[in-house]
Design a protein around this motif. Structure first.
Motif, PDB file in Angstrom:
ATOM      1  N   ASN A 198       0.936  -1.455  -0.061  1.00  0.00           N
ATOM      2  CA  ASN A 198       0.108  -0.087   0.078  1.00  0.00           C
ATOM      3  C   ASN A 198       0.884   1.416   0.045  1.00  0.00           C
ATOM      4  O   ASN A 198       0.184   2.483  -0.745  1.00  0.00           O
ATOM      5  CB  ASN A 198      -0.742   0.021   1.043  1.00  0.00           C
ATOM      6  N   ASP A 202       1.325   3.645  -2.913  1.00  0.00           N
ATOM      7  CA  ASP A 202       0.905   5.725  -3.629  1.00  0.00           C
ATOM      8  C   ASP A 202       2.360   6.434  -3.074  1.00  0.00           C
ATOM      9  O   ASP A 202       1.777   7.283  -4.654  1.00  0.00           O
ATOM     10  CB  ASP A 202       0.186   5.684  -1.839  1.00  0.00           C
ATOM     11  N   GLN A 206       2.865   8.870  -6.578  1.00  0.00           N
ATOM     12  CA  GLN A 206       2.882   9.899  -6.637  1.00  0.00           C
ATOM     13  C   GLN A 206       4.441  10.642  -7.173  1.00  0.00           C
ATOM     14  O   GLN A 206       4.099  11.518  -8.271  1.00  0.00           O
ATOM     15  CB  GLN A 206       3.011  10.477  -5.158  1.00  0.00           C
ATOM     16  N   TYR A 248       2.705  10.988   4.567  1.00  0.00           N
ATOM     17  CA  TYR A 248       2.419   9.638   5.008  1.00  0.00           C
ATOM     18  C   TYR A 248       2.253   9.136   6.963  1.00  0.00           C
ATOM     19  O   TYR A 248       3.193   9.678   7.126  1.00  0.00           O
ATOM     20  CB  TYR A 248       3.050   8.690   4.281  1.00  0.00           C
ATOM     21  N   LYS A 283      -1.541  10.863   4.769  1.00  0.00           N
ATOM     22  CA  LYS A 283      -2.584  10.492   4.746  1.00  0.00           C
ATOM     23  C   LYS A 283      -2.162   9.588   5.567  1.00  0.00           C
ATOM     24  O   LYS A 283      -1.134   8.935   5.565  1.00  0.00           O
ATOM     25  CB  LYS A 283      -2.097  10.153   3.207  1.00  0.00           C
TER      26      LYS A 283
END
Length: 681
Positions: A198, A202, A206, A248, A283
């Protein structure tokens, strides 16, 4: 000199490009040779000699600069860019940091797996992941070593793998009339040793678009930010990972608990950020590795329990898809079926004919007894014929074909319903529901297993002759299928499936754990003056005899031949991996108990009638035990089950060591000074 003819040479379209006619009757471009792809060039047009010279220079300077990337190397190995060159084929264009340049063979594997393996028509952007063996030799001297505490503290599924790399790929293919072939093809890859699906997917989403728009400066900036601002790998704490304007927030769970509570996480945050704007852009990833199971499993819900049995017994499975994104996700979903039990066989989310281990996984296919225990994700139709002897083939829904059919349907029905439009736009759950009526478990492929549909082998679903030992839970399947009709969110469907599979796996493992505990010697058998006893060996018949009164039927509603399933599991790599881990735990626990007995024994009273040589032997024995105790504490890495034991009893272990040291000093005091000097005590 001509290259020897191999199976790989027979495959066409290995560069994943749309078919194009040869110009002026010429031949189509030949596949890139392994040696050409293995060159680690800084520039695509440099010669082999230049590339090798640069590689030698890079290796010579690597040791001097490797320490500059200590923090970065904990999270990632390097960023790679692979492009398509008319002369070389798939070639490595860029690596950063340059100190982590992969070996020649690793470069070859990365280049070939960075592009789709067959003419799947993957236009636009495609994300997928791969797993490749780390075969570096020269660079092993300065590669980062597995962290001493991380692997011991985290769950098995999250461990840092020192023998393999994970590669997260962002492949872009689009038409470009300015290029000689009329197509732009390039991949950006994150190479790491951590299976944080995950998180890295991500980050991939980006970084890759910014790289394609702005160039390599973005990658250098990202590497420097990761190296400067990311904390070290730590388990059980909230970690903040700032990256190019995004922050993150993750928590890597410990082996003994799935995840910390928000209160506990916030109180143990290792690098809290006080800037409100930064916190606002955070996030939060609920899990770094748990993927959406329902995305892949929705169309095989009827075969869910069969798949669970195949995975837990490490049966050879080939997953055939039309895109690397689909096959890599499905392979990972299959491995997750048996969580928290560790899958100890091989799993390759995306495998191609050019992989350096191609022969290793395919040369024994002529003998069913010699089939490798692994799950292979493939996209090249050639594997259907090559692996025709594999007993289990899972063919995924052809999303591209479904989308084309939907387009034709919409064009033929100008007043098409909203449901058809939704089905085409989503290309996932709705498509699976529409085609579910044709999804059945079909007999295993026989003979040549063609892919043209004449023998039914091209139908989506599980092709196998395997007869499940357990009867499936129709209530769960009905509940999940009802969720399809009511459009229940995918993450809710995934949670439902994951919880049920977790309970099933735990019900299967609880009798094994209980039997292993019974192999532990009694406390009265542990003496400070004798060697530590060994744990009893595992006997399958004795274990099966315990199932009548303490079997999985106590906690699972499933009925069937549990004993037959245990016998099959007993012969699998998953059992061997689990047993070796648990047996090692028992042995170390016995050593702990024996050392504790030594620390509490009245050795001064024991020594009053002993000769000096016996006292010296006892001192040497105590020193040996103390050294083993220290070595064991340092060697807990990779043993997740010991991490909780080690952390929760840290003070007790320290106290035991101190007591042993005190016993050594006490024994020394009973010897005359001249003797102590002679034996160097």
């Amino acid at each position: 000199m001509n290259e020897p003819t191999t199976i790989a040479n027979k495959i066409m379209d290995v560069n994943a490009r749309p078919k194009e006619k040869p110009q002026s009757g010429g031949a189509a471009p030949a596949p890139l040779s392994a040696r050409a792809a293995a060159i680690p060039p800084r520039k695509l047009n440099e010669t082999l000699a230049d590339a090798e010279a640069d590689a030698e220079t890079s290796n010579a300077n690597a040791n001097a600069n490797i320490d500059d990337w200590i923090h970065f190397s904990q999270w990632m190995h390097c960023f790679c860019v692979v492009t398509f060159d008319l002369n070389l084929g798939q070639a490595l264009e860029y690596v950063y940091p340059p100190e982590f340049m992969p070996s020649d063979q690793e470069v070859s594997n990365i280049c070939y797996m960075a592009f789709p393996d067959s003419n799947s028509g993957c236009m636009g952007d495609t994300k997928f992941h791969m797993r490749l063996r780390a075969i570096s030799k020269q660079q092993q001297q300065h590669q980062q070593k597995p962290l001493p505490t991380y692997n011991g503290d985290c769950a098995p599924a999250l461990r840092q793998d020192s023998s393999h790399y994970w590669g997260f790929v962002y492949f872009r293919q689009k038409r470009d009339a300015n290029l000689p072939r009329g197509y732009f093809q390039k991949s950006f890859i994150i190479i790491t040793r951590l299976p944080f699906f995950n998180l890295y997917y991500d980050i991939l989403a980006q970084l890759a678009p910014k790289y394609f728009d702005e160039g390599t400066d973005v990658l250098r900036q990202a590497c420097e930010q990761i190296n400067s601002h990311w904390p070290g790998l730590r388990v059980g704490q909230t970690l903040h990972l700032p990256l190019l304007g995004c922050n993150y927030q993750i928590c890597i769970p410990r082996a003994t608990s799935s995840r910390k509570s928000p209160t506990e996480s916030s109180s143990s945050s290792s690098n809290e950020l006080s800037d409100p704007q930064t916190l606002a852009s955070s996030k939060v990833l609920a899990s770094v590795n748990e993927i959406e199971l329902f995305r892949s499993l929705s169309f095989v819900m009827e075969q869910l329990y069969t798949l669970w049995e195949l995975v837990i017994t490490a049966e050879p499975i080939v997953v055939v898809a039309t895109s690397p994104a689909d096959c890599s996700h499905m392979v990972q979903a299959l491995v997750a079926l048996i969580a928290p039990l560790e899958y100890c066989a091989e799993a390759r989310p995306y495998f191609t004919i050019h992989d350096s281990e191609f022969r290793e996984f395919t040369q024994e296919c002529s003998s069913k007894a010699g089939l490798p225990a692994c799950i292979l994700g493939v996209t090249n139709p050639f594997f259907i014929k090559l692996l025709k002897d594999w007993p289990h083939m899972l063919r995924l829904v052809d999303n591209q074909k479904n989308m084309q059919q939907q387009q034709q349907l919409l064009m033929g029905q100008k007043m098409g319903s909203h449901r058809n439009v939704t089905s085409f736009s989503s290309g996932s759950s709705a498509d699976h529901l529409a085609s579910r009526s044709s999804m059945k478990t079909t007999p295993a492929l026989n003979g040549g297993g063609s892919s043209n549909g004449t023998d039914g082998s091209s139908a989506s679903g599980l092709h196998t002759k395997y007869k499940p030992y357990l009867k499936k839970d129709k209530a769960l399947i009905k509940k999940v299928l009802l969720g399809l009709k009511t459009k229940r969110p995918e993450h809710v469907q995934t949670a439902l499936i994951r919880r049920h599979l977790l309970e099933l796996t735990q019900s299967f493992m609880i009798p094994l754990e209980r039997y292993m505990a019974s192999l532990m010697p009694l406390q009265k058998d542990i003496s400070p003056f004798k060697s530590a006893p060994n744990a009893s060996s595992f006997k399958l018949d004795d274990f099966l005899a315990t199932l009548e009164t303490a079997g999985p039927q106590l906690t699972s509603p499933l009925k069937g031949d549990w004993k037959g399933l245990y016998r099959r599991f007993f012969r699998s790599p998953n059992f061997r991996g689990w047993y070796e881990s648990r047996h090692r735990e028992l042995q170390l626990t016995l050593q702990d108990l024996q050392l504790q007995a030594l620390s509490e024994a009245n050795l001064e009273h024991w020594a009053h009638d002993k000769q000096e040589v016996e006292i010296i032997d006892m001192i040497l024995k105590l020193k040996q035990k103390l050294n083993l105790y220290s070595d064991k504490s340092q060697g807990l890495e990779g043993l997740a089950w010991l991490s909780a034991h080690n952390s929760s009893n840290a003070s007790h272990r320290l106290s035991t060591q101190q007591q042993i040291q005190a016993q050594i000093e006490c024994m020394k005091g009973l010897l005359p000074p001249d003797l102590k000097n002679v034996v160097n005590l």
